[in-house]
Design a protein around this motif. Structure first.
Motif, PDB file in Angstrom:
ATOM      1  N   TYR A 121       0.749  -1.169   0.086  1.00 13.88           N
ATOM      2  CA  TYR A 121      -0.061   0.091   0.056  1.00 13.88           C
ATOM      3  C   TYR A 121       0.948   1.236   0.026  1.00 13.88           C
ATOM      4  O   TYR A 121       1.909   1.421   0.591  1.00 13.88           O
ATOM      5  CB  TYR A 121      -1.043  -0.045   1.319  1.00 13.88           C
TER       6      TYR A 121
ATOM      7  N   ARG B  77      -5.572   5.666  -0.323  1.00 18.00           N
ATOM      8  CA  ARG B  77      -4.643   4.333  -0.467  1.00 18.00           C
ATOM      9  C   ARG B  77      -4.633   3.945  -1.768  1.00 18.00           C
ATOM     10  O   ARG B  77      -5.929   3.576  -2.414  1.00 18.00           O
ATOM     11  CB  ARG B  77      -5.366   3.492   0.574  1.00 18.00           C
TER      12      ARG B  77
ATOM     13  N   SER C 114      -3.354   0.530  -3.645  1.00 19.09           N
ATOM     14  CA  SER C 114      -2.897  -0.817  -3.523  1.00 19.09           C
ATOM     15  C   SER C 114      -1.847  -1.231  -4.548  1.00 19.09           C
ATOM     16  O   SER C 114      -2.540  -0.856  -5.990  1.00 19.09           O
ATOM     17  CB  SER C 114      -4.017  -1.957  -3.319  1.00 19.09           C
TER      18      SER C 114
END
Ligand SMILES: Cc1ncc(COP(=O)(O)O)c(C=O)c1O
Length: 373
Positions: free
Chosen positions: A302, A345, A347
């Motif tokens: 992340y 965030r 990924s």
């Protein structure tokens, strides 16, 4: 509408969505694990329950894994196989705490911690672990308040920040919990996924800690719903009764498959190289206004980007990013109710091509956003 529903709607309408919102590997379980599962289908005993804490042979393999990785072997009888680490948290909270107890967790942090606690009548105490705290909770400041919690739950590598605590920091946390008689729950579900090399386990440094882990992340087995916990002696019996009553046993067939996971380090370590390359591409190709004062991203998969130069509403920003470019990310408010409006965030567990394409689309989009903002 949730981000998952939005991406599904867009894909159903023919849009090409790049999934940087998902918290799971894009690769399947190791080949040997799938083969072991297939073989187990022809064994009658694989189709029944296992004992509540799981198959002895799998628990022994996990004990050996601790010897290999951390140089200390837990008693296999203190290891419980759980249906994902998610159920491990439920067992941990119910066995170690009473209604009304306080458990400190970091913010930003994995949202299920606080949701599970609240649903069980426990009180989450949010400890800031943002840039000002160097992304790690300041336990001395907590002790100075004089209001110590009953428990402390930490994760390293962490979701959503990718922060990896050093061995010295983990040892210090373990010692702090011993000194203040605070029960430590250490979420080690992203262990193995660190670009700084191997980490120690809290198991080695605190005999009262509950260690939570899973086959989901390093082992690429999210959908198998298998996790494990290492229990301290005083909680074993209570936890076993809870497991028996709450889920009887984790899926037996999957436990057979998982035994092979510990023969697959070479295959699995190959994914870490890709994650690191993906992380480096994001850090190199995204512009400073998109990264801001991002968390270090030394592990897990992340990047917690600081988008405060672009927005004060991460949900609106994430939705617009998705609609305009097809790049799906998770708004920071999911992880931090107070400051998460300034974060996103990303990924990077997907393919390197997807990460490159996402950077290209974001870079093409930002000038358009500036014109309309
Ligand atoms: C920090 C953390 N802990 C626990 C979990 C739960 O994982 P599982 O139930 O698949 O083991 C997740 C899932 O994303 C996570 O990010």
């Amino acid at each position: 509408m949730s981000m998952m529903q939005r991406t599904q709607t867009m894909e159903a309408a023919g849009h090409d969505v790049l999934h940087l919102e998902v918290g799971q590997p894009s690769t399947p379980a190791p080949v040997a694990v799938c083969d072991a599962l297939t073989r187990s289908l022809s064994t009658l005993s694989s189709h029944g329950y296992s004992v509540a804490f799981g198959q002895k042979i799998l628990r022994q393999r996990i004990a050996a894994h601790y010897q290999d990785w951390y140089g200390a072997r837990p008693d296999w009888e203190n290891i419980a196989i759980t249906p994902g680490s998610s159920m491990g948290f439920v067992i941990a909270f119910l066995s170690a705490f009473d209604r009304g107890d306080k458990i400190a967790i970091t913010t930003p942090g994995y949202p299920a911690y606080r949701n599970i606690m609240i649903s069980l009548g426990l009180e989450p105490v949010l400890l800031p672990a943002r840039a000002e705290q160097n992304w790690i909770a300041d336990l001395d400041a907590l002790a100075e308040t004089g209001d110590l919690p009953d428990g402390l739950l930490l994760a390293s590598p962490a979701n959503p920040t990718g922060v990896v605590m050093s061995d010295a920091e983990i040892k210090a946390v373990c010692a702090w919990c011993d000194k203040h008689q605070v029960r430590l729950i250490m979420d080690e579900i992203y262990h193995g996924l660190s670009f700084k090399g191997p980490s120690t386990s809290a198991f080695v440094h605190n005999k009262n800690a509950i260690i939570i882990n899973s086959f989901s992340k390093y082992f690429c087995m999210t959908g198998w719903r298998l996790g494990w916990m290492i229990l301290p002696d005083d909680l074993r019996e209570t936890a076993e009764r809870l497991a028996q009553n709450l889920y009887i046993s984790a899926t037996t067939l999957n436990q057979h498959g998982a035994q092979a996971a510990f023969d697959c380090y070479d295959e699995l370590n190959g994914h870490i190289e890709r994650y690191q390359e993906n992380r480096d591409i994001l850090l190199r190709q995204l512009p400073p206004e998109f990264l801001g004062n991002a968390a270090p991203s030394d592990g897990a998969f992340y990047l917690y980007a600081d988008i405060s130069a672009l927005t004060s509403d991460s949900i609106v920003f994430a939705n617009r990013l998705l609609e305009d470019t097809g790049v799906a990310c998770t708004a920071g408010v999911d992880f931090d109710p107070d400051e998460g409006q300034k974060f996103l965030r990303l990924s990077y567990a997907g393919s390197t091509d997807d990460i490159r394409n996402a950077c290209q689309r974001i870079n093409d989009w930002l000038p358009r956003l500036a014109k309309t903002a």
